[in-house]
Scaffold this active site. Structure first.
Site, PDB file in Angstrom:
ATOM      1  N   PRO A 274       0.828  -1.216   0.000  1.00  0.00           N
ATOM      2  CG  PRO A 274       0.171  -0.845   2.220  1.00  0.00           C
ATOM      3  CD  PRO A 274       0.887  -1.839   1.341  1.00  0.00           C
ATOM      4  NE  ARG A 276      -3.741   6.737  -4.996  1.00  0.00           N
ATOM      5  CZ  ARG A 276      -3.266   7.566  -5.924  1.00  0.00           C
ATOM      6  NH1 ARG A 276      -3.398   8.861  -5.776  1.00  0.00           N
ATOM      7  NH2 ARG A 276      -2.691   7.107  -7.010  1.00  0.00           N
ATOM      8  NE  ARG A 311      -2.460  12.133  -7.070  1.00  0.00           N
ATOM      9  CZ  ARG A 311      -3.771  12.255  -7.021  1.00  0.00           C
ATOM     10  NH1 ARG A 311      -4.326  13.327  -6.471  1.00  0.00           N
ATOM     11  NH2 ARG A 311      -4.553  11.331  -7.495  1.00  0.00           N
ATOM     12  CB  CYS A 341       5.732  29.992 -17.914  1.00  0.00           C
ATOM     13  SG  CYS A 341       6.324  31.398 -16.986  1.00  0.00           S
TER      14      CYS A 341
END
Ligand SMILES: *Cc1c(COP(=O)(O)O)cnc(C)c1O
Length: 418
Positions: A274, A276, A311, A341
């Site tokens: 595991p 996340r 993300r 930018c």
């Protein structure tokens, strides 16, 4: 549940007020809660109590050595995907016998380092990689413990970029071809077959795809055993999702229950990877409002950009963004954007946001996983600090990079020096 809570309209991490830390370390910075990390790890690990297992935290989701050390101290190991992560895991004091190494492109040097360190197993993803491991192991005069990552062709029903268990993905060996590869491996002098691995994707919000792939892997282990190949380790990968917004992923207990039920009767040590689900909601990115812009559209320009948190730009991912102080102020729809930018540089778009002003702090929530670890120096921005809270104390576990760090290793060759 996590330990980022308001007290008198100021956001705290455990018992430390976030503005106090922002003052001390500057912004932006990643902030993690030891209590949340510990609770999430323990809840996951405990869900598998009663069956032999190792919880190998997926280092790539949050690779700071302090975080790896915390999980090691709780009995965990590490799932690594590079020589750099091996170095981190070892520096953090992770037991090599609790390290598993995944990834489609391990180099000969990385394989050598892993074998020299005595890790639990290499999760092999192709026949050419197997041949390379045999060569390196023979050279070192050792037997390489391996598992093969099989691709079960199961749809994890998640974002295309983080689906890994479909036949069309680059990962693993098609389960339909795996038997032949195991038989070939069993004849190699410097290979010890330990296990079978699979990892079908990330941010899964349903249990069914996990169960479906386990059923296929279990059937495959039966075929192996008919051929006289016995397996001691079954690696189920990671992938359990978290709640960013409206998702309703299964709790680790529910996931574990389904796995245990499907496992029934299989005498293997379970490896879980595991990432996340342990760190995602245990971390936040703290950023400061630089300017606001009102025109056709409202923009909140903050000091963290897509180089700090990729993300939203990369996966169009949602992160809740809260005002650190006075969260209940009036709201207005705005885009929260960074200084990079690129038009793709946003943390939120068309979001109802508290009406913030320059110098206000914002907390980008659920940023513990694939936050700092995916950050870069794009636009020559020094990577931010990481801070770990423990009760009423906070610790800088990575200092903010400086301009000097930015050009470290660069040089101007002689012909350009006039
Ligand atoms: C990324 C990865 C993980 C962790 O995935 P999460 O979704 O963060 O749990 C586990 N195993 C492998 C092989 C991976 O590539």
């Amino acid at each position: 549940m996590h330990d980022f809570q308001y007290k008198n309209e100021t956001l705290f991490c455990e018992d430390v007020a976030i503005p106090k830390m922002a003052e001390a370390v500057g912004t932006p910075f990643y902030l993690y809660s030891t209590a949340t990390l510990t609770r999430h790890f323990a809840a996951f690990d405990r869900a598998f109590a009663g069956i032999p297992h190792i919880t190998c935290f997926a280092a790539k989701s949050c690779a700071n050595i302090a975080i790896l050390r915390l999980f090691a101290s709780l009995g965990g190991g590490a799932d690594i995907v590079s020589g750099g992560e091996l170095f981190r895991a070892r520096t953090a004091g992770v037991d090599p016998q609790k390290i598993v190494y995944s990834g489609v492109g391990k180099t000969a040097d990385e394989i050598r380092e892993a074998l020299s360190a005595g890790i639990l197993m290499l999760n092999v993803e192709s026949e050419q990689e197997l041949a390379m491991i045999q060569t390196v192991a023979a050279d070192l005069g050792v037997k390489a413990p391996v598992s093969f990552r099989v691709n079960p062709d199961v749809d994890p029903k998640t974002h295309a970029y983080i689906s890994t268990g479909l036949a069309k993905n680059k990962f693993g060996i098609p389960i339909t071809e795996a038997l032949r590869v195991y038989l070939a491996a069993s004849k190699l002098s410097n290979i010890t077959i330990k296990g079978v691995s699979c990892h079908i994707g990330s941010q899964l919000t349903q249990v069914a795809p996990f169960v479906e792939s386990l059923a296929k892997v279990k059937r495959f282990i039966g075929q192996l055993s008919e051929q006289g190949i016995s397996i001691t380790h079954l690696d189920l990968g990671g992938g359990l999702g978290i709640r960013y917004n409206a998702e309703e992923p299964p709790e680790p207990a529910e996931y574990a229950r389904a796995i245990k039920q499907e496992l029934a009767g299989l005498a293997c040590t379970l490896i879980l990877e595991p990432g996340r689900v342990i760190v995602g909601n245990a971390g936040a990115l703290i950023t400061k409002v630089l300017y606001t812009k009102e025109g056709l559209k409202k923009f909140i320009i903050v000091d963290a950009g897509m180089n700090d948190l990729a993300r939203p730009s990369l996966y169009d991912a949602f992160h809740l963004i809260q005002a650190v102080e006075r969260p209940n102020r009036e709201q207005a729809v705005a885009d929260v954007v960074g200084p990079i930018c690129e038009t793709g540089d946003f943390l939120a778009r068309e979001r109802a946001m508290p009406k913030v002003e320059a110098d206000d702090l914002l907390a980008v929530m659920s940023a513990g996983a694939y936050g700092f670890s995916m950050s870069s120096n794009y636009n020559s921005r020094p990577r931010v600090a990481e801070v770990l809270v423990h009760g009423d104390a906070f610790h800088v576990i990575r200092t903010r990079e400086t301009y000097e760090t930015l050009i470290q290793g660069e040089s101007i060759p002689e012909f350009l020096v006039s």
